[in-house]
Design a protein around this motif. Structure first.
Motif, mmCIF file in Angstrom:
data_model
loop_
_atom_site.group_PDB
_atom_site.id
_atom_site.type_symbol
_atom_site.label_atom_id
_atom_site.label_comp_id
_atom_site.label_asym_id
_atom_site.label_seq_id
_atom_site.Cartn_x
_atom_site.Cartn_y
_atom_site.Cartn_z
ATOM 1 N N CYS A 1 36.392 70.569 79.363
ATOM 2 C CA CYS A 1 36.708 71.279 80.590
ATOM 3 C C CYS A 1 35.811 70.639 81.681
ATOM 4 O O CYS A 1 35.633 71.351 82.596
ATOM 5 C CB CYS A 1 36.033 72.518 80.376
ATOM 6 N N PHE B 1 43.012 70.920 82.921
ATOM 7 C CA PHE B 1 42.795 71.163 81.399
ATOM 8 C C PHE B 1 44.081 71.151 80.677
ATOM 9 O O PHE B 1 44.273 70.544 79.582
ATOM 10 C CB PHE B 1 42.284 72.632 80.992
ATOM 11 N N PRO C 1 37.511 75.009 76.505
ATOM 12 C CA PRO C 1 36.733 74.890 77.421
ATOM 13 C C PRO C 1 35.176 75.268 76.924
ATOM 14 O O PRO C 1 35.101 76.323 76.035
ATOM 15 C CB PRO C 1 37.012 75.835 78.633
ATOM 16 N N ILE D 1 37.120 75.009 83.477
ATOM 17 C CA ILE D 1 37.103 75.749 82.355
ATOM 18 C C ILE D 1 38.444 76.430 82.129
ATOM 19 O O ILE D 1 38.757 77.188 81.359
ATOM 20 C CB ILE D 1 35.981 76.823 82.295
#
Length: 430
Positions: free
Chosen positions: A181, A30, A218, A25
């Motif tokens: 995520c 990411f 996310p 997340i």
């Protein structure tokens, strides 16, 4: 058809590039994933500092991981994060120590009913460490000492999300949200972003009526964060939205409605599904589980639905290593892209139309009606006449489609002819 096949291959190739990246997340995984998507579309990258309040939640510390493994007494790596990033419990803190099997077992996660699958496990908001492995691997562990090593970092960093706004002729918006995520899971994690990326390319290829708000976030904390920054504009402008996830396998389509199931997004999605995939599985909002929870929450009340293939949580491969590159296919990605594209095209074309004259329009003088009346000559204009019978400014295209039993896509050329000949006028945007 060749172009469509190539689109499916292109989406799958992007999915393959994204698959090995260890995402969470927050963190560099990411960002790395979003940068690959930026090579396809001009999505902006935004950072929100750890500790930021987002409604009732707080943006957590940023997590990054470099390495993790378990060694037996002979120094053999029996679990290696670098071989499969699902082996590590998400957000695990650093550890470097030797422990016995009994203590190790309390930090291991496996699935007895799926003995060959590595489960996906996270601990975002409580600091702990752990490893995931197949039940087969776990059953082979013997008494003795084990070296557990996790090289990770929890720090005051930021949460990252991507945003792309494609302006239209009106400030009214269609909203596409997808999440980016999870680590290496192909359908649950990556099918949504790659299909959304392709939808963004298509949307940018021609002028549109609506403005398009497209985000890569996310899950959960990302939608809450984005809402906290944009809720006023979203509530003012969004007329329909789709949470795009789990669209890469070849099983039946699934549908999760908005909270009350009465929005324009519900109406459009159900129409397209009933025409293109009548075998789809229809769930209720009680079966929600993704970011529609945030978009449809009381006080937010956005018109957002989920159109999927196998619904999250409802297929055996979900949140395991079995959700791999062989579970998704280029054809399934292509088919899902086309279905969502049809939803968007319907939104773009959906209007309430009004006949411009009193009484039945004289179609013959415009070349739209047979000039010779004979048995069977009426069939070619039957749908057009029925359309005009209900084009009273109160019914939109979907309403008329239901009333006369003709799919909306077959009404498009009829509408085009009637507009060209100034027989009807659009009543309003929705």
């Amino acid at each position: 058809m060749q172009q469509e096949t190539e689109q499916g291959k292109t989406m799958y190739e992007l999915l393959e590039k994204l698959f090995p990246i260890c995402r969470s997340i927050t963190g560099n995984g990411f960002r790395e994933s979003l940068k690959l998507i930026q090579q396809q579309i001009p999505v902006g990258m935004h950072e929100v500092p750890s500790g930021t309040k987002v409604f009732d939640w707080t943006v957590p510390k940023e997590w990054n991981i470099r390495n993790a493994y378990i060694e037996d007494e002979a120094g053999h790596k029996i679990i290696d994060f670098k071989k499969n990033n699902l082996h590590i419990v998400g957000y695990s803190v650093s550890v470097d120590k030797v422990i016995d099997l009994e203590e190790l077992q309390s930090h291991l996660y496996s699935l007895e009913h799926q003995p060959d699958a590595i489960p996906y496990v996270t601990s975002y908001y409580n600091e702990r460490w752990g490893f995931c492995l197949t039940q087969q691997q776990r059953d082979q562990l013997v008494s003795g000492k084990y070296h557990v090593y996790i090289d990770s970092e929890l720090k005051q960093g930021s949460l990252t999300y991507g945003e792309l706004i494609i302006p239209g002729r009106t400030e009214q918006e269609i909203f596409l949200s997808t999440y980016l995520c999870h680590p290496s899971m192909a359908n649950n994690e990556l099918s949504g972003p790659v299909v959304t990326t392709n939808l963004a390319k298509w949307l940018a290829s021609a002028p549109r009526k609506y403005t398009y708000r497209i985000i890569f976030i996310p899950e959960t904390i990302g939608s809450l964060t984005y809402l906290s920054r944009n809720i006023e504009a979203m509530k003012r402008n969004i007329v329909a939205g789709f949470n795009v996830t789990c669209v890469g396998d070849e099983r039946a389509y699934s549908f999760v409605p908005s909270r009350y199931g009465k929005t324009l997004a519900d109406k459009v999605a159900l129409h397209v599904l009933q025409v293109k995939a009548p075998e789809f599985v229809r769930y209720t909002y009680l079966h929600r589980g993704s970011d529609e929870r945030q978009y449809c929450a009381p006080g937010v009340d956005l018109p957002v639905v989920c159109v999927m293939r196998s619904k999250y949580g409802n297929y055996p491969e979900y949140h395991t290593s079995l959700d791999n590159l062989s579970f998704v296919t280029p054809q399934a990605l292509q088919d899902s892209f086309e279905l969502l594209r049809d939803c968007i095209e319907l939104l773009e074309r959906n209007e309430r139309y009004q006949v411009n004259c009193l009484g039945e329009p004289q179609l013959g003088k415009r070349g739209l009606y047979p000039t010779l009346s004979a048995k069977g000559s009426y069939g070619g204009v039957y749908h057009m006449m029925n359309f005009l019978a209900y084009a009273d400014g109160t019914n939109d295209l979907m309403d008329i489609s239901q009333l006369i039993g003709v799919p909306v896509s077959e009404l498009y050329p009829i509408v085009d002819k009637l507009l060209e000949n100034k027989i009807i006028s659009p009543n309003c945007f929705h």
